[in-house]
Motif scaffolding. Structure first.
Motif, PDB file in Angstrom:
ATOM      1  N   LYS A 120      27.815  35.102  63.230  1.00 13.65           N
ATOM      2  CA  LYS A 120      27.819  34.605  64.605  1.00 13.65           C
ATOM      3  C   LYS A 120      27.423  35.737  65.553  1.00 13.65           C
ATOM      4  O   LYS A 120      28.064  36.783  65.579  1.00 13.65           O
ATOM      5  CB  LYS A 120      29.214  34.068  64.963  1.00 13.65           C
ATOM      6  CG  LYS A 120      29.388  33.703  66.445  1.00 13.65           C
ATOM      7  CD  LYS A 120      30.777  33.133  66.748  1.00 13.65           C
ATOM      8  CE  LYS A 120      31.000  32.971  68.252  1.00 13.65           C
ATOM      9  NZ  LYS A 120      32.346  32.455  68.578  1.00 13.65           N
ATOM     10  N   ASP A 132      30.515  35.758  75.363  1.00 13.26           N
ATOM     11  CA  ASP A 132      31.022  34.385  75.409  1.00 13.26           C
ATOM     12  C   ASP A 132      31.873  34.186  76.663  1.00 13.26           C
ATOM     13  O   ASP A 132      33.048  34.550  76.684  1.00 13.26           O
ATOM     14  CB  ASP A 132      31.848  34.096  74.147  1.00 13.26           C
ATOM     15  CG  ASP A 132      32.388  32.665  74.121  1.00 13.26           C
ATOM     16  OD1 ASP A 132      31.945  31.852  74.969  1.00 13.26           O
ATOM     17  OD2 ASP A 132      33.236  32.367  73.252  1.00 13.26           O
ATOM     18  N   LYS A 164      36.058  30.441  80.413  1.00 16.59           N
ATOM     19  CA  LYS A 164      37.291  31.100  79.974  1.00 16.59           C
ATOM     20  C   LYS A 164      38.034  31.672  81.181  1.00 16.59           C
ATOM     21  O   LYS A 164      37.408  31.986  82.191  1.00 16.59           O
ATOM     22  CB  LYS A 164      36.961  32.258  79.021  1.00 16.59           C
ATOM     23  CG  LYS A 164      36.522  31.845  77.644  1.00 16.59           C
ATOM     24  CD  LYS A 164      36.284  33.076  76.769  1.00 16.59           C
ATOM     25  CE  LYS A 164      35.847  32.675  75.379  1.00 16.59           C
ATOM     26  NZ  LYS A 164      36.869  31.926  74.634  1.00 16.59           N
ATOM     27  N   ASN A 201      33.660  20.632  74.442  1.00 20.97           N
ATOM     28  CA  ASN A 201      34.062  21.895  75.062  1.00 20.97           C
ATOM     29  C   ASN A 201      32.965  22.918  74.791  1.00 20.97           C
ATOM     30  O   ASN A 201      32.667  23.226  73.637  1.00 20.97           O
ATOM     31  CB  ASN A 201      35.407  22.352  74.464  1.00 20.97           C
ATOM     32  CG  ASN A 201      35.994  23.530  75.220  1.00 20.97           C
ATOM     33  OD1 ASN A 201      35.276  24.443  75.626  1.00 20.97           O
ATOM     34  ND2 ASN A 201      37.305  23.508  75.415  1.00 20.97           N
ATOM     35  N   ASP A 247      33.056  25.937  75.167  1.00 16.59           N
ATOM     36  CA  ASP A 247      33.589  27.201  74.650  1.00 16.59           C
ATOM     37  C   ASP A 247      33.700  27.192  73.121  1.00 16.59           C
ATOM     38  O   ASP A 247      33.942  28.234  72.511  1.00 16.59           O
ATOM     39  CB  ASP A 247      34.963  27.476  75.292  1.00 16.59           C
ATOM     40  CG  ASP A 247      35.382  28.931  75.161  1.00 16.59           C
ATOM     41  OD1 ASP A 247      34.532  29.752  74.758  1.00 16.59           O
ATOM     42  OD2 ASP A 247      36.542  29.239  75.469  1.00 16.59           O
ATOM     43  N   GLU A 274      31.430  27.247  70.991  1.00 20.60           N
ATOM     44  CA  GLU A 274      29.978  27.419  70.852  1.00 20.60           C
ATOM     45  C   GLU A 274      29.579  28.071  69.530  1.00 20.60           C
ATOM     46  O   GLU A 274      28.464  27.875  69.068  1.00 20.60           O
ATOM     47  CB  GLU A 274      29.438  28.243  72.022  1.00 20.60           C
ATOM     48  CG  GLU A 274      29.530  29.769  71.871  1.00 20.60           C
ATOM     49  CD  GLU A 274      30.951  30.310  71.747  1.00 20.60           C
ATOM     50  OE1 GLU A 274      31.894  29.600  72.149  1.00 20.60           O
ATOM     51  OE2 GLU A 274      31.127  31.424  71.207  1.00 20.60           O
ATOM     52  N   ARG A 293      30.462  27.511  66.443  1.00 20.37           N
ATOM     53  CA  ARG A 293      30.124  26.523  65.415  1.00 20.37           C
ATOM     54  C   ARG A 293      28.792  25.850  65.709  1.00 20.37           C
ATOM     55  O   ARG A 293      28.091  25.417  64.793  1.00 20.37           O
ATOM     56  CB  ARG A 293      31.277  25.506  65.290  1.00 20.37           C
ATOM     57  CG  ARG A 293      31.557  24.737  66.532  1.00 20.37           C
ATOM     58  CD  ARG A 293      32.938  24.113  66.547  1.00 20.37           C
ATOM     59  NE  ARG A 293      34.000  25.035  66.948  1.00 20.37           N
ATOM     60  CZ  ARG A 293      35.285  24.720  67.036  1.00 20.37           C
ATOM     61  NH1 ARG A 293      35.686  23.496  66.737  1.00 20.37           N
ATOM     62  NH2 ARG A 293      36.176  25.602  67.406  1.00 20.37           N
ATOM     63  N   THR A 342      37.716  31.445  66.242  1.00 20.86           N
ATOM     64  CA  THR A 342      38.785  30.741  66.965  1.00 20.86           C
ATOM     65  C   THR A 342      39.946  31.658  67.356  1.00 20.86           C
ATOM     66  O   THR A 342      40.433  32.454  66.538  1.00 20.86           O
ATOM     67  CB  THR A 342      39.385  29.598  66.098  1.00 20.86           C
ATOM     68  OG1 THR A 342      39.967  30.151  64.923  1.00 20.86           O
ATOM     69  CG2 THR A 342      38.343  28.569  65.724  1.00 20.86           C
ATOM     70  N   GLY A 343      40.420  31.491  68.594  1.00 14.96           N
ATOM     71  CA  GLY A 343      41.650  32.166  69.007  1.00 14.96           C
ATOM     72  C   GLY A 343      42.814  31.694  68.146  1.00 14.96           C
ATOM     73  O   GLY A 343      43.766  32.447  67.903  1.00 14.96           O
ATOM     74  N   ALA A 344      42.734  30.466  67.659  1.00 13.27           N
ATOM     75  CA  ALA A 344      43.809  29.908  66.832  1.00 13.27           C
ATOM     76  C   ALA A 344      44.014  30.715  65.550  1.00 13.27           C
ATOM     77  O   ALA A 344      45.118  30.759  65.002  1.00 13.27           O
ATOM     78  CB  ALA A 344      43.494  28.454  66.488  1.00 13.27           C
TER      79      ALA A 344
END
Ligand code: BES
Ligand code: MN
Ligand code: ZN
Length: 504
Positions: free
Chosen positions: A275, A280, A287, A355, A357, A359, A361, A386-388
């Motif tokens: 990526k 971003d 964000k 969304n 954000d 982006e 993917r 991901t933040g997750a």
């Protein structure tokens, strides 16, 4: 830095002038029980018992990470000795070795010492990892300690340390593997430095064009083939998903394809997809401002692909590798993609962008479709996705996703061997339901639950043609806070995976 190996067999008394050899400093390990062995005994003898006297006096108790310099030492070729605590002998493991090594480098780098004889790798004699592993870890630790990013400083602080030359002592049988380990470790460290530099550069410098130029430089330096596709060619390929992300940006997008050929031309390559969002902002789904500067690191997947290929080229691995990097910025603008827009991917699947954000993917899915043309042995994508993933795993493990148990197993083994850990997370079909869209074939987000899993599920829709794995490096590619900076991960993991695949 100059590294070399010297074979010394203490048990056979074949020390080949070890103690009298010229150096500024000899580094010796001391266990907590304070028994001296090997190199330390030899030096003790040559110095008329100096080492054992110091240990007896209690100034060096052997506790892990403790260091003590002895100065103006007579009787040996070095004027200084650095004693390093190794902790309890029966608890001595890889972590204890790494801690001791780091403490030794820190102590040495705070001095003007230039030439060092380093004996700690020999304390691993009984460990399942041999001296070659010890040499590699020591070099990587030293390169980690000395890395500095000064490209944007007007007056970089001059380097204070004097270290120039390190001689590692190993048992005579280990000389050959230890010499190979030097070459490998230096190549790996050079790759990691490149990855770190690219990450640390601001988004205004490290643009998609900058990444493309870096790929071209690597190609020139290491005689590799590189293709860089611009906007017109990306449009011709109908990468509607990738194009939807770059729309709002004035920086031209690039699609980089870098080929390393170390095996027969017909051998199926491993494809690495990185990526490359050079900044971003989140796009129209903007964000929050706090900490947004760190989104310059959103190209660390791309950086790790370039760093890994550089490392593999220097190692000369007998394997074919293709690096694919879709790279652009994610910016808000009058013409930017809006939430609710539907875009058509290169594969033909339509995507509802709920969304902007999410982006990463969107650029990766078209790169994954492009990868099919190489009939890959395996495809691994690497993304700060991901933040997750940070919530799930923190900053120690990268997230690993794959439906292929063999490939996942290989990557986990490599991550352990390289001390660059990853943890496998699920990819069950049940999660796919979260990506249902009322208006397109698939939505680009799956809600808050299991955000890293649904991101991986989205990518999986584009990977039917080959064995595939996904690494989410959102928590591991850089550090925040006072030590803010790129880590160079997961270059060690990827390089080790390729070393294993090459059977080398
Ligand atoms: N680049 C970010 C992920 C990220 C965020 C990595 C923070 C490291 C630190 C990615 O593009 C993103 O914004 N992901 C969203 C997805 C969400 C909108 C479904 C996220 O994680 O919040
Ligand atoms: Mn984002
Ligand atoms: Zn992102």
């Amino acid at each position: 830095m100059d590294f070399s190996i010297k074979g010394c067999d203490w048990t056979k008394g074949e020390t080949k002038g070890f103690a009298t050899g010229k150096a500024d400093c000899i580094v010796l390990g001391v266990f907590e029980a304070q028994t001296l062995s090997g190199a330390a005994l030899d030096v003790d003898e040559a110095t008329g018992g100096l080492v054992s006297r110091v240990v007896k006096a209690g100034d060096m108790d052997g506790k892990s990470g403790k260091t003590l310099f002895l100065h103006e030492v007579a009787g040996i070729g070095a004027s200084r000795v650095l004693l390093v605590g190794l902790g309890k002998q029966d608890a001595f493991n890889q972590k204890a070795y790494r801690d001791a090594v780091r403490a030794a480098w820190r102590a040495l780098l705070a001095t003007r010492i230039a030439q060092v004889t380093f004996t700690l790798a020999q304390s691993l004699a009984d460990d399942e990892r041999g001296a070659d592993w010890g040499v590699r870890e020591a070099i990587l630790a030293l390169r980690g300690e000395t890395y500095r990013f000064t490209a944007m400083k007007s007056k970089p602080e001059p380097v204070q340390y004097g270290l120039k030359r390190v001689v590692f002592t190993v048992d005579s049988d280990d000389v050959k593997p230890a010499r190979d380990a030097i070459k490998r470790a230096v190549a790996l460290a050079n790759g990691m430095d490149l990855t770190r530099d690219l990450g640390n550069l601001p988004g205004s410098v490290c643009t998609p064009t900058y990444l493309a130029n870096t790929a071209k430089t690597i190609a020139k330096d290491w005689k590799l083939k590189v293709d860089v596709l611009g906007l017109k060619q990306i449009e011709a390929l109908k990468m509607g998903s990738f194009l939807s992300v770059t729309r709002g940006s004035v920086e031209p997008p690039q699609f980089i394809v870098l080929h390393y050929q170390g095996a027969a031309a017909k051998a199926a390559p491993v494809v690495l997809v990185g990526k490359g969002i050079t900044f971003d902002t989140g796009g129209i789904s903007l964000k929050p401002g706090e900490g947004m500067d760190e989104m310059k690191y959103d190209m660390c997947g791309a950086g790790s692909v370039l760093g890994t290929i550089r490392a593999v080229a220097e190692m000369g691995l007998k394997i074919n590798v293709v690096g694919i990097i879709p790279t652009c910025e994610n910016m808000p603008a009058g013409n930017a993609t809006k939430p609710g827009d539907v875009v058509t991917s290169m594969k033909g699947l339509t995507i509802e962008v709920l969304n902007t954000d999410a982006e990463g993917r969107l650029i990766l899915c078209d790169a994954l479709t492009y990868a099919e043309r190489f009939k890959p042995a395996a495809v691994i994508d690497i993304a700060t996705l991901t933040g997750a993933c940070i919530i799930a795993l923190g900053h120690h493990n990268s997230g690993l996703f794959s439906k292929d148990d063999t490939l996942a197993g290989e990557l986990l083994d490599a991550s352990r061997e390289a001390n660059d850990p990853a943890w496998r997370l699920p990819l069950d079909d049940e999660y796919q339901e979260q990506l249902k869209s009322n208006f397109a074939d698939v939505a680009n987000i799956g809600g808050r639950p299991a955000g890293s899993v649904t991101a991986a599920c989205f990518l999986s829709r584009f990977t039917d043609a080959y064995p595939w794995a996904h690494l989410d490096i959102a928590g591991t590619a850089w550090k925040s806070g006072a030590a803010k900076g790129a880590t160079g991960r997961p270059v060690p993991l990827l390089a080790q995976f390729l070393i294993d695949r090459a059977g080398q």
